[in-house]
Write a protein that holds these residues in place. Sequence first.
Motif, short mmCIF file in Angstrom:
data_model
loop_
_atom_site.label_atom_id
_atom_site.label_comp_id
_atom_site.label_asym_id
_atom_site.label_seq_id
_atom_site.Cartn_x
_atom_site.Cartn_y
_atom_site.Cartn_z
N ALA A 146 -2.24 -0.69 5.47
CA ALA A 146 -1.17 0.28 5.26
C ALA A 146 -0.06 -0.33 4.43
N SER A 147 0.44 0.42 3.46
CA SER A 147 1.58 -0.02 2.68
C SER A 147 2.87 0.19 3.45
N ALA A 148 3.86 -0.63 3.16
CA ALA A 148 5.20 -0.42 3.72
C ALA A 148 5.89 0.77 3.06
N VAL A 149 5.39 1.18 1.90
CA VAL A 149 5.95 2.35 1.22
C VAL A 149 5.46 3.61 1.92
N ARG A 150 6.37 4.48 2.30
CA ARG A 150 6.00 5.72 2.98
C ARG A 150 6.14 6.91 2.04
N ARG A 151 5.28 7.91 2.25
CA ARG A 151 5.30 9.10 1.43
C ARG A 151 6.01 10.23 2.17
N ASP A 152 6.84 10.96 1.43
CA ASP A 152 7.61 12.05 2.01
C ASP A 152 6.94 13.39 1.69
N PRO A 153 6.37 14.07 2.67
CA PRO A 153 5.72 15.36 2.40
C PRO A 153 6.66 16.41 1.83
N GLU A 154 7.96 16.23 2.02
CA GLU A 154 8.92 17.21 1.49
C GLU A 154 9.26 16.96 0.03
N ALA A 183 -4.35 -0.59 -0.77
CA ALA A 183 -3.38 -0.17 0.23
C ALA A 183 -3.48 1.34 0.44
N LEU A 184 -3.15 1.75 1.63
CA LEU A 184 -3.16 3.16 2.01
C LEU A 184 -1.74 3.58 2.32
N PHE A 185 -1.29 4.66 1.70
CA PHE A 185 0.03 5.20 1.99
C PHE A 185 -0.03 6.06 3.26
N LEU A 186 1.00 5.96 4.07
CA LEU A 186 1.19 6.84 5.21
C LEU A 186 2.41 7.71 4.94
N THR A 187 2.48 8.85 5.59
CA THR A 187 3.68 9.68 5.48
C THR A 187 4.81 9.04 6.28
N ILE A 188 6.00 9.58 6.14
CA ILE A 188 7.14 9.03 6.88
C ILE A 188 6.96 9.18 8.39
N ASP A 189 6.08 10.09 8.81
CA ASP A 189 5.77 10.27 10.23
C ASP A 189 4.51 9.52 10.66
N CYS A 215 0.32 16.42 3.02
CA CYS A 215 0.57 15.02 3.41
C CYS A 215 1.00 14.17 2.23
N ALA A 216 1.65 14.78 1.25
CA ALA A 216 2.19 14.07 0.08
C ALA A 216 1.09 13.39 -0.72
N TRP A 241 -3.90 16.91 9.27
CA TRP A 241 -3.02 15.77 9.52
C TRP A 241 -3.82 14.74 10.31
N LEU A 242 -4.10 13.61 9.69
CA LEU A 242 -4.96 12.60 10.28
C LEU A 242 -4.17 11.32 10.51
N THR A 243 -4.57 10.56 11.52
CA THR A 243 -3.86 9.34 11.89
C THR A 243 -4.69 8.10 11.55
N THR A 244 -4.05 6.94 11.64
CA THR A 244 -4.78 5.69 11.43
C THR A 244 -5.85 5.51 12.51
N ARG A 245 -5.61 6.03 13.70
CA ARG A 245 -6.63 5.96 14.75
C ARG A 245 -7.84 6.81 14.37
N ASP A 246 -7.58 7.97 13.79
CA ASP A 246 -8.69 8.79 13.28
C ASP A 246 -9.53 8.00 12.28
N LEU A 247 -8.85 7.23 11.44
CA LEU A 247 -9.56 6.44 10.44
C LEU A 247 -10.43 5.37 11.10
N VAL A 248 -9.85 4.62 12.00
CA VAL A 248 -10.59 3.52 12.64
C VAL A 248 -11.75 4.05 13.49
N GLU A 249 -11.57 5.22 14.09
CA GLU A 249 -12.60 5.78 14.97
C GLU A 249 -13.62 6.65 14.23
#
Length: 297
Positions: A146-154, A183-189, A215-216, A241-249
């Motif tokens: 995961a990147s430290a850079v977050r994506r803003d859906p707004e 790297a994988l971007f995550l949203t701010i949430d 999801c930006a 809307w998917l989570t990192t846990r969804d990815l690992v599982e």
Amino acid sequence: MTVDTPSHVWVDGQLRPADGLHLSVFDRGFQLGDGVFETLRARAGHPTELAQHVARLRRSAAGLAIRLPEDVEARLTGAVADLLAAESLDGPTSDASIRITVSRGPIFMRGLLPHGAPPPPTIVVQAWAVVPPPADHLDRGLHLVASAVRRDPESPLAAFKTTSRADYVYARVEARDAGADDALFLTIDGYLSEGTTANLFLVRRGELATPSLACAILPGTTRDWLLGWATRVGLVPHEGWLTTRDLVEAEEAFLSSSVAGILPVTKFAGEPIGDGLPGPWARRARADREAYIAGAS
């Protein structure tokens, strides 16, 4: 593997030597990253999904109030053909990567807001021979962090493919420093967004899941193709809307992009995905996409 250096570029209607002078230092693309771009494949001289890429280029340019010529698709069709011929990338076995870049053009005054009558945009087309991915990317799959850079859906910029790529460069450096492939971007949430150059897909319980456009993420042309492909091969397409846990599982995961195609993802943040090896759906998706590109030629 070495990459041949291009001999020509296409700039504003002309083929020019690649090592020549092409742009003004006052060009807003150089000064501010004030531009948009597209990348796509061309097999045997035939660009794949050019109309879809031009449509997205129009949307991105409109988002920045860059005025494209009305006949931009016709111009680009001719530009791609001329450039591929000049680079000897139009033969029956040729496989090329094409980049189309459009900037607002040169403006000689300072400031963020363009002043006066807008100049004609600068339009550039470049081409390279496609370099196959490293064998271990297909045999062992990719490791993402995961990147430290977050994506803003707004953010209204999320759906535009702009030439402002500092966030993406930063994220790719993060991945390299972590010993990962991308790297994988995550949203701010904290929800999954996208990779630095690709969309993300998960296979789970008969479903092909991918982050929603909300999801930006960039609405990728290969992403669109894969959602249609899923139905044809017996998977249920799902955007959400998917989570990192969804990815690992997930049973499998892969990235998709126009040039690299489908690449399996087998590890996230050190944790294996599925059995930690590229799965059958990722292999099938890659094979089917490559066959589609070859057939389109």
